[in-house]
Design an enzyme around this catalytic site. Structure first.
Site, PDB file in Angstrom:
ATOM      1  N   LYS A   1       0.841  -1.206   0.000  1.00  0.00           N
ATOM      2  CA  LYS A   1       0.000   0.000   0.000  1.00  0.00           C
ATOM      3  C   LYS A   1       0.869   1.247   0.000  1.00  0.00           C
ATOM      4  CE  LYS A   1      -3.866  -2.402   2.141  1.00  0.00           C
ATOM      5  NZ  LYS A   1      -4.605  -2.757   3.358  1.00  0.00           N
TER       6      LYS A   1
ATOM      7  N   GLN B   1      -4.924  -1.719   9.647  1.00  0.00           N
ATOM      8  CA  GLN B   1      -4.792  -3.043   9.029  1.00  0.00           C
ATOM      9  C   GLN B   1      -5.358  -4.122   9.952  1.00  0.00           C
ATOM     10  OE1 GLN B   1      -3.789  -3.447   5.885  1.00  0.00           O
ATOM     11  NE2 GLN B   1      -4.007  -5.659   5.929  1.00  0.00           N
TER      12      GLN B   1
ATOM     13  N   ASP C   1     -11.170   2.373   3.700  1.00  0.00           N
ATOM     14  CA  ASP C   1     -11.415   0.926   3.591  1.00  0.00           C
ATOM     15  C   ASP C   1     -12.897   0.642   3.335  1.00  0.00           C
ATOM     16  OD1 ASP C   1      -9.281  -0.881   3.738  1.00  0.00           O
ATOM     17  OD2 ASP C   1      -9.044  -0.600   5.904  1.00  0.00           O
TER      18      ASP C   1
HETATM   19  N1  GUN Z   1      -6.876  -7.140   6.113  1.00  0.00           N
HETATM   20  C1  GUN Z   1      -7.106  -7.860   4.991  1.00  0.00           C
HETATM   21  N2  GUN Z   1      -7.597  -7.064   4.017  1.00  0.00           N
HETATM   22  C2  GUN Z   1      -7.686  -5.823   4.541  1.00  0.00           C
HETATM   23  C3  GUN Z   1      -8.116  -4.568   4.008  1.00  0.00           C
HETATM   24  O1  GUN Z   1      -8.545  -4.429   2.863  1.00  0.00           O
HETATM   25  N3  GUN Z   1      -8.041  -3.523   4.879  1.00  0.00           N
HETATM   26  C4  GUN Z   1      -7.606  -3.635   6.152  1.00  0.00           C
HETATM   27  N4  GUN Z   1      -7.590  -2.548   6.930  1.00  0.00           N
HETATM   28  N5  GUN Z   1      -7.200  -4.788   6.668  1.00  0.00           N
HETATM   29  C5  GUN Z   1      -7.244  -5.874   5.859  1.00  0.00           C
END
Ligand code: GUN
Length: 291
Positions: free
Chosen positions: A52, A96, A119
């Site tokens: 990211k 996350q 998200d």
């Molecule tokens: N864990 C697995 N996929 C994601 C996601 O798209 N966002 C976040 N914050 N955590 C995750």
């Protein structure tokens, strides 16, 4: 059978975002700023967050990574969220997941300001998406919709079977597929569905998101169906340099010859998830969802 190249499509979208950001900066506007909060040292989460941050650089965004040890308390993490909510330079942020057991993911998610929830996990955004109002949409389902659109795959009146009902993928995916403009008839299958094979055999589109490697086998697939594989399980592989490789929820080798389109793992849905987060960050920077 045509392979759906998520890597290529995500690069195109990333390029479009980078061009828009360059134009914004040339016009004297600020670069969109994404912050990521990472708790602990989970291998998968480390990789996602590193990707990211890299994607932010490629899009011309500002990015901040805030790291904490897994013994951080829920109260301390709520304070971090509050600070990000109130930081005028941060347009959007993510925490996350998964979080350590002693921290409620629900509580943390609900503490995030919906206007910064890139998200799309906050109930306000889930609710808005469900009624078709402007919303930050969860990155993986949004990325799948973009893939389907860019490959001009017919969806109106088609029967889509979504396997899995997670808050991050299966459930929002089922909502988006049924929405006006996509117009699928949607069936959601999960661990308590007794006749999954029969339902899948009737599907024009299958979205597999249950995290069971190789779960969708050739006998479950109608000839000519569209197969979207969301699975990314790490399986041991002595021939791989890292000792593991990613395996999808679909038995690719045997399903691919039967279908019209299929996403590979890796290189299908995965790269689209990251670029969808970038799209949401751009929308946050432009204040395009919550005006
Ligand atoms: N864990 C697995 N996929 C994601 C996601 O798209 N966002 C976040 N914050 N955590 C995750």
């Amino acid at each position: 059978m045509e392979l759906i190249d998520g890597k290529k499509v995500s690069q195109q979208i990333r390029q479009e975002i980078a061009e828009e950001v360059a134009a914004m900066v040339a016009a004297g506007k600020k670069r969109p700023h994404l912050a990521a909060v990472l708790v602990g040292h989970d291998g998968g989460s480390e990789t996602y967050v590193a990707n990211k941050v890299k994607a932010c650089e490629e899009c011309g965004f500002t990015s901040t990574l805030k790291r904490y040890e897994s013994d951080i308390t829920e109260e301390q993490l709520l304070k971090v969220v509050d600070e990000l909510n109130n930081d005028p330079d941060v347009d959007g942020f993510i925490v996350q997941l998964p979080l350590p057991k002693h921290i409620s993911e629900e509580k943390i998610t609900e503490a995030i300001d919906p206007r910064k929830d890139v998200d799309g996990f906050h109930p306000a955004n889930v609710g808005r998406m469900t009624i078709g109002a402007p919303a930050f949409i969860s990155a993986t389902p949004q990325g799948i919709v973009d893939l389907i659109r860019r490959y001009n795959i017919e969806t109106a009146g088609k029967h889509a079977v979504v396997i899995g009902r997670s808050n991050i993928v299966g459930r929002p995916m089922s909502v988006l597929l049924s929405q006006k403009g996509i117009d699928c008839t949607v069936t959601v299958c999960h661990s308590r569905t007794p006749n999954m094979k029969e339902l899948c055999q009737q599907a024009d589109i299958i979205v597999a998101a249950i995290g069971k490697p190789g779960f969708v086998t050739a006998d479950m697939v109608k000839p000519g169906a569209v197969i979207i594989d969301v699975g990314t399980t790490r399986v041991t592989d002595a021939t791989a340099a890292r000792g593991w490789r990613l395996k999808g929820d679909v038995d690719f080798e045997n399903v691919a010859p039967k279908c019209s389109y299929i996403t590979p793992v890796p290189g299908g849905v995965g790269p689209m998830t990251i670029v969808s987060l970038m799209k949401n960050t751009l929308l946050a920077g432009k204040k395009a969802i919550y005006k």
